[in-house]
Structures are given as structure tokens and as C-alpha cells.
Design an enzyme around this catalytic site. Structure first.
Site, short mmCIF file in Angstrom:
data_model
loop_
_atom_site.label_atom_id
_atom_site.label_comp_id
_atom_site.label_asym_id
_atom_site.label_seq_id
_atom_site.Cartn_x
_atom_site.Cartn_y
_atom_site.Cartn_z
CE LYS A 266 -4.01 2.08 2.63
NZ LYS A 266 -4.51 1.90 3.85
CB SER B 271 -7.79 0.66 5.91
OG SER B 271 -8.44 1.70 5.96
CB SER C 274 -7.80 3.28 2.89
OG SER C 274 -6.97 2.89 4.02
#
Length: 494
Positions: free
Chosen positions: A86, A185, A161
Site C-alpha cells: 500500500k 482498511s 483504504s
């Protein structure tokens, strides 16, 4: 050479067996994933899960192949394992954008601690994945990358996310991935994309080099297609780090044996699982019914495999979750501290993003954060929120103790993955979407999601299992046993 077998659903153990037998090399594997990225992420269905792809991954793989040829041994527990990360977590040699158009060409000079540990174990960072600006949404909407598509239904969102990591690992664009979880997330996108997603007790994994949203709740963690692969990543990532004093938690945990050894104890027989039906979908909503049906079928299968299911209730659950939320109380200070220490990123504060309109229009959480206090103590209820959080913890631990529970189970979200149309029409916003992942986050509990199965129209549904702090070992064994029973993951057809 080209790999003759399919790499879809490949595991770390299978890759290592192939490296050692000579079936294929790390270079072959990296090449195969780069080819899939080209054909599925950058063209074809254009999943748009990666922001950047490593230009050094092939050379790193060749080096590892040479070392294996010379020694006959793997260099570490993640030898040659391609990992997507990420883009909230800093990586040397690759840009780190935080999902923000305002970050320019910022490139860190050193790896975040968690990434350094992955590399030291032999992992190859394949690329950086999409996320909404500074991880401020349950959806993929990003000023930097636009939207990411869900591999199971291209009209739907993969969740946020950790949007890109979920989509990439689900679509077999990488062997494994790393996400970050403040309020869910890791687990929410994992549930929408048919993955295993692990949130550990905060502090077991260093957050040094990772942008924070609510520092006491934040953790990075594995996003994989199997529990075993998640544990293989976990064993490398955990540990004390002087650069993050929250990793005192790793000392308290006192883990003497690898977490992987816990999987030898995987069984459902006699395990007591609390079922939190307050977190189930609305029975009058057709989408909620789809989730409930999939979860009920999964729970029935667990019961059939020997688990005992006990319905539980948490008093005033919604009120407690709402009051203990620290996003609009603490996030602005934590986020500003992070960017303030990185002047090369060109983002002096979160307010700067709002004032210059350098953020995605659908980030209502980011707007709410900046509208809140700049310092947590400016919130007159800050101390009350913290006290309420510890009371919430004691209440839930008490319920688990009284019922002798090994874990609490519920769906990660009350609905399947939403469509982009629903997101852009404001049917759902970050502040209104009915996710349950915030429960474990605000309790500071570890939790894992595993694929429960799919709805009748083919959308993945995740089953969350939540344990008490530092209960990862037993939680992972339970998750592995549940995974073996449910076999709920089905690869997307792309």
C-alpha cells in the site's frame, strides 16, 4: 523461461518448492506477475490497482536466484516472494504518494521498518498500490489514481483504504500484499475481494515510515489468499522497533515461538465462537439479506465442524463505537505530525490539501477531519472518549470471559461491495457506510477476515473473527481451521 503452470492462487510454500526443485525461478515468477500486471491492471479490464511498479524487481530476483544456485538454500523465509505494498508505507527506490496528487515525485530515502524486514527476509517489493488520499475512505477514490476496480465485478469498488492491495492480490497480480488498518482498511477491502486480511494488536508491527490516521489504532498487516501466507508475512513483520515506541506491545506479547507454529493447533472442535448479530445486515434490505445468508451458511458449516456458537449482545454498541471514534478528534494532529516531518513531500498539513483543493471530491472523512480540532485536547470530550474506550474494552473482554469465547464473529460489512455509481451518487459516503470493522479497531483488538463465501450474484463476503489483545496465536489457529472448513475463496474470472 516462461512458467508452464498457472500462477493463479499460488502460495508461498508452493513457490519455494518450485524454486528449490528448479521448476521455475524467482525471476520467472516476477516476470509472470509483471505480465499479468500489464494485461490486467494496465490494459484489459484496467483494474488500476498499482500506482507504480518496481524497475529493480527483476534484478533483485536474479540476485536471489544466483544465491540459491550457489548455496542450495533459500536466503530467508520470504525468498523471492513478490509483495505489493500500500502506497501509504514508505519504500526506498519507489515513490510513495500516500494516494495524494499533492505528493509530487516524493521518494523516501529509506524503507519503513516493516518493509525493511520484508526485504531482509528475501521478499521482492513488486510495486505500490492505490489508496484514497492519506487512507481517508472506505472506498478507492483517490486524487492520485482515480478509482480502482473490484476484480469480481468491475462496476464495483474493491473497498478501502487498502484498495489496490486487495484488488491486486485477489486478481493474482502478486503473490501476497501488505495493507494498513486504522478502522478496517485491511479487513474491509479483503472481505470485498475474497481475501484473508489480518489486523494485529496495535504495536506488534512497527508503524515507523507509515503515515498515521489515528496513531494508537494504526497497524500495517498482511493481505493474502490464505491464512498460512498471512502468518508467513506476520512472522517477519512483528517485533520491537526503537523508531516506534508503540512496539512496546511486541515486548508485552512475548511471542517465543513463530506464529506459524500455531497453525499446527488448528481445529474447530470445542471452540466457542460468539455471534454478534447486532452487526448483521438489515433484514429488510435485499443487499443486507445477501450478506446475512452467506454468513449464516458459513456459521452453520463451522458448527458442523465442531464449533460451538453462542449469540452475544454488546450493550449500546452503536453509541460506544460512535463516541470512541477519534478520527475527527485526533487524526489531524497525527497526520500533520507525519507530513510535517517530511518537507520533501510538499504537504505542510491536511488543511493545505483542503484549502488548495488537492484531494478527491468524495473524501468526506478528510473534510471532517480538517473541520475538527488541530489538537486532540482541543476536543472537550477527548479524555471522556479515551475513558469510554477502555470501558468498552473491559465490557467486551468481560462478555468473552463470561461466555468462555475463543473469538467473536460477524460480517466485516453489512453490505457487499458498493457500486461506483452508488459512491458517486452519494448513496454511500465514508461517514455513512455500514462497516463493522471499526468495532475491533476501536477496541484495539486483533481481528482477521476470511472468505465466508459469495453471494448468489458472485460477490465475496468476509467473516470477521475478533479476539482479545495479544490473542493472535489462538486467533490464527481458529482462522486456519475455519478457512479449511469454509474454503470460501474463489478466484475472480478476468
Amino acid at each position: 523461461m516462461a512458467i508452464e503452470r498457472s500462477i493463479e492462487e499460488l502460495t508461498i510454500a508452493q513457490a519455494h518448492k518450485a524454486f528449490l526443485s528448479g521448476e521455475f525461478t524467482a525471476e520467472d515468477l516476477v516476470s509472470a506477475y509483471l505480465d499479468r500486471i500489464q494485461h490486467l491492471d494496465q490494459s484489459g479490464p484496467v483494474l488500476n490497482s498499482l500506482i507504480s511498479v518496481s524497475q529493480s524487481a527483476l534484478e533483485e530476483a536474479r540476485r536471489l536466484d544466483r544465491e540459491l544456485a550457489e548455496t542450495g538454500r533459500l536466503t530467508g523465509p520470504l525468498h523471492g516472494v513478490p509483495v505489493v505494498v500500500k502506497d501509504q508505507i514508505e519504500t526506498a527506490g519507489l515513490p510513495t504518494t500516500f494516494g495524494s496528487i499533492a505528493s509530487g515525485d516524493y521518494q523516501p530515502t529509506q524503507d519503513a521498518t516493516a518493509i525493511a524486514r520484508l526485504r531482509d527476509a528475501g521478499a521482492i517489493i513488486l510495486g505500490k498500490t492505490t489508496l484514497p488520499d492519506f487512507a481517508t475512505s472506505w472506498f478507492s477514490t483517490s486524487s492520485r489514481s482515480g478509482v480502482t476496480k473490484n476484480p469480481y465485478d468491475l462496476a464495483r469498488d474493491p473497498g478501502g483504504s487498502s484498495s489496490g492491495t486487495a484488488a491486486a492480490v485477489a486478481a493474482n497480480l502478486s503473490l501476497v500484499g501488505v495493507g494498513e488498518d486504522t478502522g478496517g482498511s485491511i479487513r474491509l477491502p479483503a472481505s470485498f475481494c475474497g481475501l484473508v486480511g489480518l489486523r494485529v494488536t496495535p504495536g506488534l508491527i512497527s508503524r515507523a515510515g507509515m503515515s498515521s490516521l489515528v496513531k494508537p489504532q494504526d497497524t500495517s498487516g498482511p493481505m493474502t489468499r490464505t491464512v498460512e501466507d498471512a502468518v508467513r508475512l506476520l512472522d517477519v513483520m512483528v517485533g520491537y522497533d526503537a523508531a516506534d515506541d508503540y512496539t512496546a506491545a511486541a515486548v508485552i506479547a512475548g511471542q517465543k515461538e513463530p506464529y506459524a507454529s500455531a497453525l499446527q493447533e488448528a481445529t474447530l472442535t470445542g471452540k466457542r465462537i460468539g455471534v454478534l448479530r447486532q452487526a448483521f445486515g438489515d433484514g429488510s434490505d435485499p443487499d443486507g439479506v445477501k450478506v446475512n445468508k452467506t454468513i449464516e451458511q458459513a456459521l452453520a458449516a463451522l458448527r458442523g465442524a465442531g464449533a460451538e456458537l453462542i449469540d452475544i449482545t454488546i450493550d449500546n454498541l452503536d453509541d460506544q463505537v460512535g463516541f470512541t471514534s477519534l478520527y475527527t478528534t485526533r487524526s489531524q494532529a497525527d497526520m500533520n505530525e507525519f507530513v510535517g516531518a517530511r518537507p520533501d513531500a510538499g504537504i505542510p498539513s491536511m488543511r493545505f490539501l483542503i484549502e488548495t483543493k488537492q484531494y478527491h471530491e468524495k473524501l468526506d472523512l478528510l473534510e471532517a477531519i480538517v473541520a475538527g480540532p488541530e489538537q486532540p485536547t482541543d476536543d472537550p470530550h477527548y479524555v471522556e472518549r479515551l475513558l469510554a474506550q477502555t470501558a468498552f474494552q473491559r465490557q467486551v473482554i468481560g462478555i468473552m470471559a463470561q461466555n468462555r469465547l475463543d473469538a467473536v464473529a460477524f460480517p466485516d460489512a453489512k453490505l457487499p461491495a458498493p457500486t461506483r455509481e452508488d459512491i458517486f451518487a452519494d448513496r454511500w459516503t465514508c461517514l455513512t457506510y455500514p462497516t463493522n470493522t471499526v468495532i475491533a479497531s476501536q477496541l484495539l483488538f486483533p481481528a482477521i477476515t476470511i472468505p465466508a463465501g459469495q453471494t448468489a450474484d458472485g460477490l465475496p463476503v468476509g467473516l470477521e473473527l475478533m479476539a482479545v489483545p495479544y490473542g493472535e496465536r489462538a486467533l490464527l489457529a481458529l482462522a486456519a481451521a475455519a478457512e479449511a472448513t469454509l474454503q470460501g475463496r474463489k478466484a475472480p474470472a478476468l
